[in-house]
Design a protein around this motif. Structure first.
Motif, mmCIF file in Angstrom:
data_model
loop_
_atom_site.group_PDB
_atom_site.id
_atom_site.type_symbol
_atom_site.label_atom_id
_atom_site.label_comp_id
_atom_site.label_asym_id
_atom_site.label_seq_id
_atom_site.Cartn_x
_atom_site.Cartn_y
_atom_site.Cartn_z
ATOM 1 N N GLN A 80 -83.504 63.962 3.372
ATOM 2 C CA GLN A 80 -83.296 64.667 4.639
ATOM 3 C C GLN A 80 -82.058 64.208 5.404
ATOM 4 O OE1 GLN A 80 -86.685 64.317 7.243
ATOM 5 N NE2 GLN A 80 -85.641 65.257 8.989
ATOM 6 N N ILE A 81 -81.992 62.936 5.751
ATOM 7 C CA ILE A 81 -80.956 62.475 6.674
ATOM 8 C C ILE A 81 -79.559 62.582 6.078
ATOM 9 C CG2 ILE A 81 -80.109 60.492 7.985
ATOM 10 C CD1 ILE A 81 -83.071 59.603 8.237
ATOM 11 N N LEU A 82 -79.351 62.057 4.879
ATOM 12 C CA LEU A 82 -78.014 62.098 4.284
ATOM 13 C C LEU A 82 -77.550 63.526 3.971
ATOM 14 C CD1 LEU A 82 -78.063 58.943 1.972
ATOM 15 C CD2 LEU A 82 -77.054 59.200 4.230
ATOM 16 N N PRO A 83 -78.402 64.397 3.416
ATOM 17 C CA PRO A 83 -77.952 65.776 3.200
ATOM 18 C C PRO A 83 -77.667 66.529 4.493
ATOM 19 C CG PRO A 83 -79.816 65.274 1.777
ATOM 20 C CD PRO A 83 -79.700 64.142 2.760
ATOM 21 N N GLU A 84 -78.547 66.394 5.491
ATOM 22 C CA GLU A 84 -78.418 67.192 6.712
ATOM 23 C C GLU A 84 -77.305 66.685 7.629
ATOM 24 O OE1 GLU A 84 -82.218 67.396 8.596
ATOM 25 O OE2 GLU A 84 -83.159 68.499 6.935
ATOM 26 N N LYS A 85 -77.161 65.385 7.742
ATOM 27 C CA LYS A 85 -76.194 64.826 8.682
ATOM 28 C C LYS A 85 -74.827 64.539 8.061
ATOM 29 C CE LYS A 85 -79.278 62.665 12.078
ATOM 30 N NZ LYS A 85 -78.681 63.331 13.257
ATOM 31 N N TYR A 86 -74.821 64.239 6.756
ATOM 32 C CA TYR A 86 -73.576 63.750 6.166
ATOM 33 C C TYR A 86 -73.077 64.568 4.979
ATOM 34 C CZ TYR A 86 -74.876 59.841 9.107
ATOM 35 O OH TYR A 86 -75.240 59.082 10.190
ATOM 36 N N GLY A 87 -73.757 65.665 4.648
ATOM 37 C CA GLY A 87 -73.277 66.545 3.595
ATOM 38 C C GLY A 87 -73.301 65.931 2.207
#
Length: 414
Positions: free
Chosen positions: A130-137
């Protein structure tokens, strides 16, 4: 007058010292000021500057400057853990999750792809899913890494990291570290892109398994668990090359502020001295209890890599670091009952404590119900609710008697 003798854990005749000897002597030494044969806790948050500080690199981790940049207690512990893991260097951070996030954010950039085990610690799952895909592409793929061919099929030209958790928390799936490392590195040779293999080794510790010896590039441990062993300090470590730890320190320690406190580093260093003794007891008790649970009619399933019935038992055996290694202190099991029946059983336990975490001196059990957010990734037998049982250091017979008494008191057949 103090001695100048410092314990570096060095052999006098070239013969390698044993794991237990290294656990005691590495990271220890004689305090130059007092002569104490234990490293002191250095609680200062700043250190004296030289006459001319104008050319200091204020982000340096190599000198005592400011505690966020690094401190003596951290370095003593890092020295020990690097040797125990068989790595060139190690960096110790504030928690196991800090070590996970440091690895991911240091070596993954926007547009990169990462593969990770379909069952991982909840924070690793949320970071990668969740966090790395959504916030950092950052692109990620969830894969059942217990079959190396699933990893091979998921590799892409932009894959930069394959993260394995083995045994997996809480399903106890086992992944073949060597097989995965070999195919990932071969992929990297073909594409010309370095792809790293990181392994969360928390359930095993370097006493049972040394992932770097099996071809992994990075090993991560939650020091909070077995390496500390006393349930009183948080910490995490990343063991790898010096070039990589330098990157991690700059990113996660100095600039993200993930430094471990001196007191926690000291506590973990102290606890690690007894690691081999404790792990042997965890291993032995967990195997005995897993075998006992398998014999009980009201127990629906038992997941423990040390059992011959475990689907990945042979892989687990092949990865053991030494003749007296074992399969860790964590097992999962389910009862042939409903939601309330599982909770009723826990309420009747007298020795085993209902609490999260693992690697403590006391045994801990947690009921994981049917609504876990990772439930869809678990094997079918886990879908009706189950327990994660972290075996402590109590007498094995007392733990077995406690389980049997609680089953009877809760209305189950033994």
């Amino acid at each position: 007058m103090t001695s100048d003798l410092v314990h570096h854990g060095k052999s006098f005749d070239g013969k390698p010292l044993g794991f237990g000897t290294l656990s005691i002597h590495l990271g220890n030494g004689v305090d130059a000021e007092t002569g104490a044969i234990r490293r002191p806790i250095t609680l200062a948050n700043a250190y004296a500057l030289p006459y001319d500080p104008s050319d200091i690199n204020w982000s340096s981790s190599d000198v005592n400057l400011y505690t966020r940049n690094g401190h003596p207690n951290q370095r003593y512990l890092e020295e020990k853990l690097a040797r125990l893991e068989g790595s060139e260097d190690a960096v110790v951070l504030a928690s196991g999750v800090a070590a996970l996030s440091a690895t991911f954010t240091t070596f993954l950039n926007r547009g990169d792809h990462a593969i990770f085990s379909d069952t991982t610690y909840i924070a690793a799952y949320r970071l990668l899913n969740q966090i790395l895909p959504e916030k950092y592409g950052i692109e990620t793929s969830i894969v059942d890494t217990s079959d190396p061919q699933n990893v091979a099929a998921a590799l892409r030209p932009n894959t930069k990291l394959v993260h394995i958790e083995t045994p997996a928390n809480p399903t106890l799936k086992v992944s073949d570290i060597k097989a995965i490392a070999d195919l990932v590195h071969e992929h990297g040779k073909k594409t010309g892109v370095e792809t790293l293999v990181s392994v969360d080794n928390t359930f095993n510790t370097p006493y049972n398994v040394r992932p770097l010896d099996l071809g992994a590039d990075i090993v991560i441990e939650s020091l909070t668990k077995y390496i500390n062993g006393h349930g009183d300090a948080l910490g995490g470590v990343i063991a790898t090359t010096k070039a990589r730890t330098d990157e991690i320190r700059f990113t996660a320690q100095v600039n993200f502020g993930g430094i471990i406190s001196p007191f926690n580093a000291w506590l973990i260093n102290r606890g690690s001295v007894t690691l081999p003794l404790r792990i042997r007891q965890h291993n032995a008790s967990a195997l005995a209890i897993a075998k006992h649970l398998e014999s009980i009619p009201s127990v629906r399933f038992v997941a423990y890599p040390g059992l011959e019935s475990h689907p990945h038992h042979d892989v687990a055996v092949s990865q053991l670091a030494r003749p007296d290694s074992g399969f860790g202190g964590v097992l999962s099991f389910g009862l042939d009952t409903d939601h309330d029946g599982h909770n009723r059983f826990v309420s009747k336990l007298n020795v085993i404590t209902s609490a999260v975490s693992l690697g403590h001196d006391e045994s801990l059990i947690v009921f994981l119900g049917e609504d876990d957010e990772r439930q869809y990734l678990y094997p079918p037998e886990f879908h009706r609710g189950f327990f994660r049982l972290a075996i402590g250091l109590e007498d094995t017979d007392d733990l077995i008697r406690d389980i049997d008494h609680a089953l009877v008191a809760a209305g189950f057949a033994v």
